[in-house]
Design an enzyme around this catalytic site. Structure first.
Site, PDB file in Angstrom:
ATOM      1  N   ASN A 119      14.382  29.462  61.334  1.00 30.79           N
ATOM      2  CA  ASN A 119      13.763  29.377  62.548  1.00 30.79           C
ATOM      3  C   ASN A 119      14.425  28.350  63.692  1.00 30.79           C
ATOM      4  O   ASN A 119      15.042  27.315  62.976  1.00 30.79           O
ATOM      5  CB  ASN A 119      12.176  28.874  62.265  1.00 30.79           C
ATOM      6  CG  ASN A 119      11.425  28.812  63.623  1.00 30.79           C
ATOM      7  OD1 ASN A 119      11.345  29.760  64.198  1.00 30.79           O
ATOM      8  ND2 ASN A 119      10.607  27.885  63.637  1.00 30.79           N
TER       9      ASN A 119
ATOM     10  N   SER B 178      15.858  21.671  66.880  1.00 28.32           N
ATOM     11  CA  SER B 178      16.119  21.907  65.136  1.00 28.32           C
ATOM     12  C   SER B 178      16.196  23.541  65.047  1.00 28.32           C
ATOM     13  O   SER B 178      15.597  24.288  65.309  1.00 28.32           O
ATOM     14  CB  SER B 178      14.861  21.475  64.541  1.00 28.32           C
ATOM     15  OG  SER B 178      14.420  19.934  64.914  1.00 28.32           O
TER      16      SER B 178
ATOM     17  N   HIS C  45      13.332  25.760  66.525  1.00 28.76           N
ATOM     18  CA  HIS C  45      12.083  25.184  67.057  1.00 28.76           C
ATOM     19  C   HIS C  45      12.427  24.074  68.142  1.00 28.76           C
ATOM     20  O   HIS C  45      13.386  23.117  67.866  1.00 28.76           O
ATOM     21  CB  HIS C  45      11.362  24.574  65.853  1.00 28.76           C
ATOM     22  CG  HIS C  45      10.131  23.863  66.338  1.00 28.76           C
ATOM     23  ND1 HIS C  45       9.023  24.817  66.447  1.00 28.76           N
ATOM     24  CD2 HIS C  45       9.837  22.400  66.516  1.00 28.76           C
ATOM     25  CE1 HIS C  45       7.906  23.857  67.053  1.00 28.76           C
ATOM     26  NE2 HIS C  45       8.404  22.628  67.159  1.00 28.76           N
TER      27      HIS C  45
ATOM     28  N   LEU D  42       4.017  25.964  58.341  1.00 27.94           N
ATOM     29  CA  LEU D  42       4.489  25.911  59.668  1.00 27.94           C
ATOM     30  C   LEU D  42       5.335  24.993  59.986  1.00 27.94           C
ATOM     31  O   LEU D  42       5.371  23.857  60.036  1.00 27.94           O
ATOM     32  CB  LEU D  42       3.302  25.991  60.676  1.00 27.94           C
ATOM     33  CG  LEU D  42       3.726  26.273  62.166  1.00 27.94           C
ATOM     34  CD1 LEU D  42       4.218  27.612  62.481  1.00 27.94           C
ATOM     35  CD2 LEU D  42       2.516  25.790  63.034  1.00 27.94           C
ATOM     36  N   ASP D  43       6.702  25.229  60.588  1.00 32.01           N
ATOM     37  CA  ASP D  43       7.851  24.482  61.004  1.00 32.01           C
ATOM     38  C   ASP D  43       8.083  23.365  60.176  1.00 32.01           C
ATOM     39  O   ASP D  43       8.323  22.103  60.416  1.00 32.01           O
ATOM     40  CB  ASP D  43       7.531  24.024  62.493  1.00 32.01           C
ATOM     41  CG  ASP D  43       7.233  24.865  63.283  1.00 32.01           C
ATOM     42  OD1 ASP D  43       7.904  26.086  63.294  1.00 32.01           O
ATOM     43  OD2 ASP D  43       6.324  24.934  64.153  1.00 32.01           O
TER      44      ASP D  43
ATOM     45  N   GLN E 133      17.839  23.753  76.901  1.00 29.13           N
ATOM     46  CA  GLN E 133      18.261  25.453  76.465  1.00 29.13           C
ATOM     47  C   GLN E 133      19.583  25.601  76.293  1.00 29.13           C
ATOM     48  O   GLN E 133      19.868  26.182  75.125  1.00 29.13           O
ATOM     49  CB  GLN E 133      17.591  26.261  77.571  1.00 29.13           C
ATOM     50  CG  GLN E 133      17.372  27.837  77.188  1.00 29.13           C
ATOM     51  CD  GLN E 133      16.919  28.743  78.080  1.00 29.13           C
ATOM     52  OE1 GLN E 133      17.345  28.417  79.155  1.00 29.13           O
ATOM     53  NE2 GLN E 133      15.749  29.280  77.797  1.00 29.13           N
TER      54      GLN E 133
ATOM     55  N   GLY F 152      14.288  36.432  74.699  1.00 28.55           N
ATOM     56  CA  GLY F 152      15.527  36.410  73.945  1.00 28.55           C
ATOM     57  C   GLY F 152      16.913  35.709  74.405  1.00 28.55           C
ATOM     58  O   GLY F 152      18.057  36.350  74.355  1.00 28.55           O
ATOM     59  N   SER F 153      16.766  34.783  75.019  1.00 30.43           N
ATOM     60  CA  SER F 153      18.025  34.255  75.435  1.00 30.43           C
ATOM     61  C   SER F 153      18.990  33.620  74.445  1.00 30.43           C
ATOM     62  O   SER F 153      19.960  33.789  74.505  1.00 30.43           O
ATOM     63  CB  SER F 153      17.675  32.917  76.628  1.00 30.43           C
ATOM     64  OG  SER F 153      17.078  31.846  75.840  1.00 30.43           O
TER      65      SER F 153
ATOM     66  N   ARG G  21       4.526  34.327  66.251  1.00 28.31           N
ATOM     67  CA  ARG G  21       3.617  34.905  65.090  1.00 28.31           C
ATOM     68  C   ARG G  21       3.692  34.044  64.169  1.00 28.31           C
ATOM     69  O   ARG G  21       4.825  33.854  63.455  1.00 28.31           O
ATOM     70  CB  ARG G  21       3.925  36.117  64.964  1.00 28.31           C
ATOM     71  CG  ARG G  21       3.030  37.260  65.421  1.00 28.31           C
ATOM     72  CD  ARG G  21       3.110  38.636  64.584  1.00 28.31           C
ATOM     73  NE  ARG G  21       2.209  38.706  63.343  1.00 28.31           N
ATOM     74  CZ  ARG G  21       2.994  38.942  62.314  1.00 28.31           C
ATOM     75  NH1 ARG G  21       4.000  39.033  61.979  1.00 28.31           N
ATOM     76  NH2 ARG G  21       2.024  38.674  61.035  1.00 28.31           N
ATOM     77  N   ILE G  22       2.710  33.453  63.236  1.00 26.51           N
ATOM     78  CA  ILE G  22       2.713  32.634  62.104  1.00 26.51           C
ATOM     79  C   ILE G  22       2.880  33.772  61.050  1.00 26.51           C
ATOM     80  O   ILE G  22       2.151  34.618  60.833  1.00 26.51           O
ATOM     81  CB  ILE G  22       1.689  31.916  61.960  1.00 26.51           C
ATOM     82  CG1 ILE G  22       1.765  30.795  63.160  1.00 26.51           C
ATOM     83  CG2 ILE G  22       1.667  31.273  60.515  1.00 26.51           C
ATOM     84  CD1 ILE G  22       0.666  29.806  63.084  1.00 26.51           C
ATOM     85  N   LEU G  23       3.981  33.602  60.120  1.00 27.12           N
ATOM     86  CA  LEU G  23       4.112  34.453  59.109  1.00 27.12           C
ATOM     87  C   LEU G  23       3.159  34.087  57.667  1.00 27.12           C
ATOM     88  O   LEU G  23       3.487  32.870  57.488  1.00 27.12           O
ATOM     89  CB  LEU G  23       5.574  34.764  58.618  1.00 27.12           C
ATOM     90  CG  LEU G  23       6.468  34.870  59.623  1.00 27.12           C
ATOM     91  CD1 LEU G  23       8.098  34.988  58.937  1.00 27.12           C
ATOM     92  CD2 LEU G  23       6.279  36.396  60.411  1.00 27.12           C
TER      93      LEU G  23
HETATM   94  C1  GRF Z   1      13.348  28.750  71.981  1.00 26.82           C
HETATM   95  O1  GRF Z   1      13.240  27.521  72.703  1.00 26.82           O
HETATM   96  C2  GRF Z   1      13.071  28.420  70.482  1.00 26.82           C
HETATM   97  O2  GRF Z   1      13.557  27.206  70.079  1.00 26.82           O
HETATM   98  C3  GRF Z   1      11.538  28.534  70.479  1.00 26.82           C
HETATM   99  O3  GRF Z   1      11.339  29.824  71.503  1.00 26.82           O
HETATM  100  C4  GRF Z   1      12.462  29.596  72.318  1.00 26.82           C
HETATM  101  C5  GRF Z   1      12.952  31.045  72.429  1.00 26.82           C
HETATM  102  O4  GRF Z   1      13.734  31.307  73.648  1.00 26.82           O
HETATM  103  N1  GRF Z   1      11.084  28.895  69.219  1.00 26.82           N
HETATM  104  P1  GRF Z   1      14.507  32.681  73.965  1.00 26.82           P
HETATM  105  O5  GRF Z   1      13.380  33.736  73.844  1.00 26.82           O
HETATM  106  O6  GRF Z   1      15.574  32.938  73.087  1.00 26.82           O
HETATM  107  O7  GRF Z   1      14.844  32.551  75.342  1.00 26.82           O
END
Ligand code: GRF
Length: 218
Positions: free
Chosen positions: A108, A137, A110, A145-146, A172, A14-15, A92-94
């Site tokens: 989302n 992205s 990605h 998916l994506d 990041q 959850g960063s 999880r794939i919705l």
């Molecule tokens: C991110 O790199 C995002 O693009 C991917 O999962 C990561 C989530 O990182 N879908 P965090 O949990 O927010 O640290």
């Protein structure tokens, strides 16, 4: 304009959620976090919600029971009435049913330059392919998916000697900033999904917006 009601779905660290909360606290994003949902009870990111006083729920296979996770997630979100649902490392794939319930209101993030490297292991796949460029992205979620319309991307060069760890460390912070910039567009109600395209200020775009630390590129 009233604050953007945002729900965030996570599975892990959850960063990105943390960085959005920080931006809200610093007065840069007028967001009302209506709920954080995790499918994993031990997701460290849930602490960010707890510490910030944001309502949170764990909706896992076992807590959802017979109804199924998609149904419970959808019903929970529906009762919170978010303007936008952000999938932020939600692993999880919705199903199409849930996606369609929130079409045009679910995005989302990605870690690749979509349409390249949908799915998992994006960093490794880019390195193994010998790519010279990498990136992240943010896109609208559709049932594939994506695959939904890409709103915005940020790019960085792959250096010789880069491994996955090095690339993650450089991407990041950029990914956090990209997300904040995209969220600012949603706060200002400037973004919409228009079929297979993204519309900014009512104008459909042929290509994703590009963001660099210098700002949006023309
Ligand atoms: C991110 O790199 C995002 O693009 C991917 O999962 C990561 C989530 O990182 N879908 P965090 O949990 O927010 O640290």
């Amino acid at each position: 304009m009233r604050p953007l009601r945002l729900a965030v779905l996570i599975s892990g660290t959850g960063s990105n959620l943390r960085s959005l909360i920080d931006a809200r606290d610093a007065g840069r994003l007028d967001i009302d976090f209506v709920r954080v949902i995790s499918n994993r009870p031990t997701a460290p990111g849930l602490d960010h919600a707890r510490n910030a006083g944001i309502p949170w729920s764990v909706i896992s296979k076992s807590t959802a029971g017979e109804a199924g996770q998609d149904q419970v997630v959808g019903d929970t979100l529906a009762s919170d009435q978010p303007d936008l649902v952000l999938l932020s490392g939600y692993m999880r794939i919705l199903g199409a049913g849930l996606v369609n319930r929130f079409e045009g209101r679910m995005i989302n993030q990605h870690p690749s330059l979509l349409p390249k490297y949908k799915g998992l292991d994006t960093y490794r796949r880019a390195l193994e392919a010998g790519d010279r460029e990498y990136g992240a992205s943010v896109h609208f979620v559709t049932a594939q998916l994506d695959d939904g319309p890409v709103i915005a991307q940020t790019r960085l060069p792959i250096e010789s000697g880069d491994d996955t760890t090095a690339l993650v460390a450089r991407l990041q912070p950029l990914e956090h900033r990209l997300l904040e910039e995209v969220m600012a567009l949603f706060v200002q109600r400037r973004v919409a999904m228009a079929g297979r395209h993204v519309a900014i200020d009512g104008q459909a775009r042929a290509t994703p917006l590009q963001w660099t630390p210098e700002g949006w590129q023309a």
